[in-house]
Design a protein around this motif. Sequence first.
Motif, PDB file in Angstrom:
ATOM      1  N   GLY A   8       0.808  -1.211   0.000  1.00  0.00           N
ATOM      2  CA  GLY A   8       0.000   0.000   0.000  1.00  0.00           C
ATOM      3  C   GLY A   8       0.842   1.262   0.000  1.00  0.00           C
ATOM      4  N   ASN A   9       0.183   2.371  -0.269  1.00  0.00           N
ATOM      5  CA  ASN A   9       0.787   3.706  -0.322  1.00  0.00           C
ATOM      6  C   ASN A   9       1.790   3.819  -1.469  1.00  0.00           C
ATOM      7  OD1 ASN A   9       0.664   6.322   0.684  1.00  0.00           O
ATOM      8  ND2 ASN A   9       2.541   6.048   1.859  1.00  0.00           N
ATOM      9  N   LEU A  10       1.493   3.116  -2.563  1.00  0.00           N
ATOM     10  CA  LEU A  10       2.345   3.200  -3.750  1.00  0.00           C
ATOM     11  C   LEU A  10       2.122   4.535  -4.455  1.00  0.00           C
ATOM     12  CD1 LEU A  10       1.724  -0.338  -5.265  1.00  0.00           C
ATOM     13  CD2 LEU A  10       3.948   0.561  -4.554  1.00  0.00           C
ATOM     14  N   PRO A  11       3.160   5.066  -5.098  1.00  0.00           N
ATOM     15  CA  PRO A  11       2.943   6.246  -5.938  1.00  0.00           C
ATOM     16  C   PRO A  11       2.004   5.867  -7.085  1.00  0.00           C
ATOM     17  CG  PRO A  11       5.294   5.699  -5.772  1.00  0.00           C
ATOM     18  CD  PRO A  11       4.541   4.627  -5.096  1.00  0.00           C
ATOM     19  N   TRP A  12       1.138   6.765  -7.489  1.00  0.00           N
ATOM     20  CA  TRP A  12       0.188   6.446  -8.549  1.00  0.00           C
ATOM     21  C   TRP A  12       0.887   6.198  -9.876  1.00  0.00           C
ATOM     22  CZ3 TRP A  12      -2.731  10.894  -6.078  1.00  0.00           C
ATOM     23  CH2 TRP A  12      -3.550  10.406  -5.057  1.00  0.00           C
ATOM     24  N   VAL A  60       8.619  -8.738   3.196  1.00  0.00           N
ATOM     25  CA  VAL A  60       7.718  -7.917   4.010  1.00  0.00           C
ATOM     26  C   VAL A  60       8.521  -7.168   5.068  1.00  0.00           C
ATOM     27  CG1 VAL A  60       5.878  -7.989   5.735  1.00  0.00           C
ATOM     28  CG2 VAL A  60       5.651  -9.297   3.618  1.00  0.00           C
ATOM     29  N   GLU A  61       9.398  -7.878   5.761  1.00  0.00           N
ATOM     30  CA  GLU A  61      10.195  -7.249   6.821  1.00  0.00           C
ATOM     31  C   GLU A  61      11.119  -6.176   6.261  1.00  0.00           C
ATOM     32  OE1 GLU A  61      12.136 -10.451   8.857  1.00  0.00           O
ATOM     33  OE2 GLU A  61      10.250 -11.214   9.671  1.00  0.00           O
ATOM     34  N   ALA A  62      11.704  -6.422   5.092  1.00  0.00           N
ATOM     35  CA  ALA A  62      12.661  -5.476   4.520  1.00  0.00           C
ATOM     36  C   ALA A  62      11.983  -4.243   3.926  1.00  0.00           C
ATOM     37  CB  ALA A  62      13.485  -6.180   3.444  1.00  0.00           C
ATOM     38  N   LEU A  63      10.790  -4.410   3.347  1.00  0.00           N
ATOM     39  CA  LEU A  63      10.182  -3.317   2.592  1.00  0.00           C
ATOM     40  C   LEU A  63       9.108  -2.530   3.333  1.00  0.00           C
ATOM     41  CD1 LEU A  63      10.052  -5.075  -0.876  1.00  0.00           C
ATOM     42  CD2 LEU A  63      11.646  -3.309  -0.107  1.00  0.00           C
ATOM     43  N   ASP A  64       8.561  -3.064   4.430  1.00  0.00           N
ATOM     44  CA  ASP A  64       7.551  -2.309   5.173  1.00  0.00           C
ATOM     45  C   ASP A  64       8.193  -1.034   5.720  1.00  0.00           C
ATOM     46  OD1 ASP A  64       5.017  -1.776   6.266  1.00  0.00           O
ATOM     47  OD2 ASP A  64       5.625  -2.612   8.198  1.00  0.00           O
ATOM     48  N   ASN A  65       7.532   0.084   5.537  1.00  0.00           N
ATOM     49  CA  ASN A  65       7.993   1.408   5.961  1.00  0.00           C
ATOM     50  C   ASN A  65       9.221   1.894   5.194  1.00  0.00           C
ATOM     51  OD1 ASN A  65       6.007   2.058   7.926  1.00  0.00           O
ATOM     52  ND2 ASN A  65       6.967   0.564   9.283  1.00  0.00           N
ATOM     53  N   SER A  66       9.517   1.281   4.047  1.00  0.00           N
ATOM     54  CA  SER A  66      10.630   1.759   3.226  1.00  0.00           C
ATOM     55  C   SER A  66      10.126   2.830   2.254  1.00  0.00           C
ATOM     56  CB  SER A  66      11.273   0.600   2.470  1.00  0.00           C
ATOM     57  OG  SER A  66      10.377   0.070   1.513  1.00  0.00           O
ATOM     58  N   ASN A  67      11.054   3.578   1.685  1.00  0.00           N
ATOM     59  CA  ASN A  67      10.716   4.658   0.763  1.00  0.00           C
ATOM     60  C   ASN A  67      10.744   4.126  -0.672  1.00  0.00           C
ATOM     61  OD1 ASN A  67      10.214   7.128  -0.401  1.00  0.00           O
ATOM     62  ND2 ASN A  67      12.285   7.883  -0.111  1.00  0.00           N
ATOM     63  N   PHE A  68       9.683   4.426  -1.425  1.00  0.00           N
ATOM     64  CA  PHE A  68       9.613   4.043  -2.838  1.00  0.00           C
ATOM     65  C   PHE A  68       8.908   5.163  -3.579  1.00  0.00           C
ATOM     66  CE2 PHE A  68       7.292   1.833  -6.313  1.00  0.00           C
ATOM     67  CZ  PHE A  68       8.396   1.394  -7.033  1.00  0.00           C
ATOM     68  N   GLY A  70       9.280   8.296  -3.277  1.00  0.00           N
ATOM     69  CA  GLY A  70       8.934   9.412  -2.400  1.00  0.00           C
ATOM     70  C   GLY A  70       7.803   9.123  -1.427  1.00  0.00           C
ATOM     71  N   ARG A  71       7.361   7.865  -1.365  1.00  0.00           N
ATOM     72  CA  ARG A  71       6.269   7.505  -0.445  1.00  0.00           C
ATOM     73  C   ARG A  71       6.721   6.378   0.474  1.00  0.00           C
ATOM     74  NH1 ARG A  71       0.566   8.325  -3.050  1.00  0.00           N
ATOM     75  NH2 ARG A  71       0.171   8.184  -0.846  1.00  0.00           N
ATOM     76  N   THR A  72       6.166   6.325   1.681  1.00  0.00           N
ATOM     77  CA  THR A  72       6.488   5.280   2.636  1.00  0.00           C
ATOM     78  C   THR A  72       5.539   4.103   2.414  1.00  0.00           C
ATOM     79  OG1 THR A  72       7.215   6.930   4.232  1.00  0.00           O
ATOM     80  CG2 THR A  72       6.740   4.723   5.081  1.00  0.00           C
ATOM     81  N   LEU A  73       6.096   2.967   2.000  1.00  0.00           N
ATOM     82  CA  LEU A  73       5.283   1.794   1.685  1.00  0.00           C
ATOM     83  C   LEU A  73       4.714   1.134   2.930  1.00  0.00           C
ATOM     84  CD1 LEU A  73       7.418  -0.037  -1.021  1.00  0.00           C
ATOM     85  CD2 LEU A  73       5.464   1.479  -1.356  1.00  0.00           C
ATOM     86  N   ARG A  74       3.543   0.570   2.786  1.00  0.00           N
ATOM     87  CA  ARG A  74       2.930  -0.293   3.796  1.00  0.00           C
ATOM     88  C   ARG A  74       2.917  -1.682   3.171  1.00  0.00           C
ATOM     89  NH1 ARG A  74       4.170   2.853   7.113  1.00  0.00           N
ATOM     90  NH2 ARG A  74       2.982   4.705   7.533  1.00  0.00           N
ATOM     91  N   VAL A  75       3.659  -2.603   3.762  1.00  0.00           N
ATOM     92  CA  VAL A  75       3.787  -3.946   3.196  1.00  0.00           C
ATOM     93  C   VAL A  75       3.480  -4.964   4.288  1.00  0.00           C
ATOM     94  CG1 VAL A  75       5.357  -5.553   2.029  1.00  0.00           C
ATOM     95  CG2 VAL A  75       5.609  -3.092   1.665  1.00  0.00           C
ATOM     96  N   ASN A  76       2.521  -5.852   4.019  1.00  0.00           N
ATOM     97  CA  ASN A  76       2.224  -6.929   4.957  1.00  0.00           C
ATOM     98  C   ASN A  76       1.581  -8.099   4.222  1.00  0.00           C
ATOM     99  OD1 ASN A  76      -0.593  -6.222   4.767  1.00  0.00           O
ATOM    100  ND2 ASN A  76      -0.201  -4.598   6.241  1.00  0.00           N
ATOM    101  N   GLU A  77       1.454  -9.201   4.924  1.00  0.00           N
ATOM    102  CA  GLU A  77       0.828 -10.370   4.312  1.00  0.00           C
ATOM    103  C   GLU A  77      -0.637 -10.050   4.028  1.00  0.00           C
ATOM    104  OE1 GLU A  77      -0.031 -15.048   5.326  1.00  0.00           O
ATOM    105  OE2 GLU A  77       1.554 -14.014   6.411  1.00  0.00           O
ATOM    106  N   ALA A  78      -1.074 -10.377   2.817  1.00  0.00           N
ATOM    107  CA  ALA A  78      -2.459 -10.086   2.431  1.00  0.00           C
ATOM    108  C   ALA A  78      -3.412 -10.983   3.196  1.00  0.00           C
ATOM    109  CB  ALA A  78      -2.635 -10.283   0.936  1.00  0.00           C
ATOM    110  N   ARG A  79      -4.530 -10.419   3.599  1.00  0.00           N
ATOM    111  CA  ARG A  79      -5.586 -11.199   4.250  1.00  0.00           C
ATOM    112  C   ARG A  79      -6.499 -11.770   3.183  1.00  0.00           C
ATOM    113  NH1 ARG A  79      -6.025  -6.471   8.377  1.00  0.00           N
ATOM    114  NH2 ARG A  79      -6.718  -5.478   6.506  1.00  0.00           N
ATOM    115  N   PRO A  80      -7.116 -12.903   3.447  1.00  0.00           N
ATOM    116  CA  PRO A  80      -8.051 -13.456   2.461  1.00  0.00           C
ATOM    117  C   PRO A  80      -9.196 -12.481   2.191  1.00  0.00           C
ATOM    118  CG  PRO A  80      -7.647 -15.021   4.227  1.00  0.00           C
ATOM    119  CD  PRO A  80      -7.000 -13.730   4.624  1.00  0.00           C
ATOM    120  N   ARG A  81      -9.622 -12.455   0.954  1.00  0.00           N
ATOM    121  CA  ARG A  81     -10.700 -11.558   0.557  1.00  0.00           C
ATOM    122  C   ARG A  81     -12.025 -12.043   1.156  1.00  0.00           C
ATOM    123  NH1 ARG A  81     -11.642  -9.610  -5.621  1.00  0.00           N
ATOM    124  NH2 ARG A  81     -13.145  -8.006  -5.139  1.00  0.00           N
TER     125      ARG A  81
END
Length: 88
Positions: A8-12, A60-68, A70-81
């Motif tokens: 989440g929080n990817l640049p458009w 997930v551990e490496a990329l959560d809260n990392s910068n991509f 110019g935005r801070t990514l939110r990365v986690n295991e996806a929950r079932p729909r």
Amino acid sequence: MSKSIYVGNLPWSATEEEVANLFAEHGTVQSVKLVTDRETGRARGFGFVEMDDATATAAVEALDNSNFGGRTLRVNEARPRTPRAPRM
């Protein structure tokens, strides 16, 4: 076995290829799907990456809260729909 990762929080302006390259630094990427608006076709700023179980957790551990882009990514295991109620 593969694991689905929410990004989440990817640049458009981000492309599936750019996201795949980012995650490929941490393991083999099986697929990337960025979500777009049905009516406008514009990116909605989030997506899903499929990776094998062994490397998904490290990514997930490496990329959560990392910068991509110019935005801070939110990365986690996806929950079932969860199923939605039909529209009336």
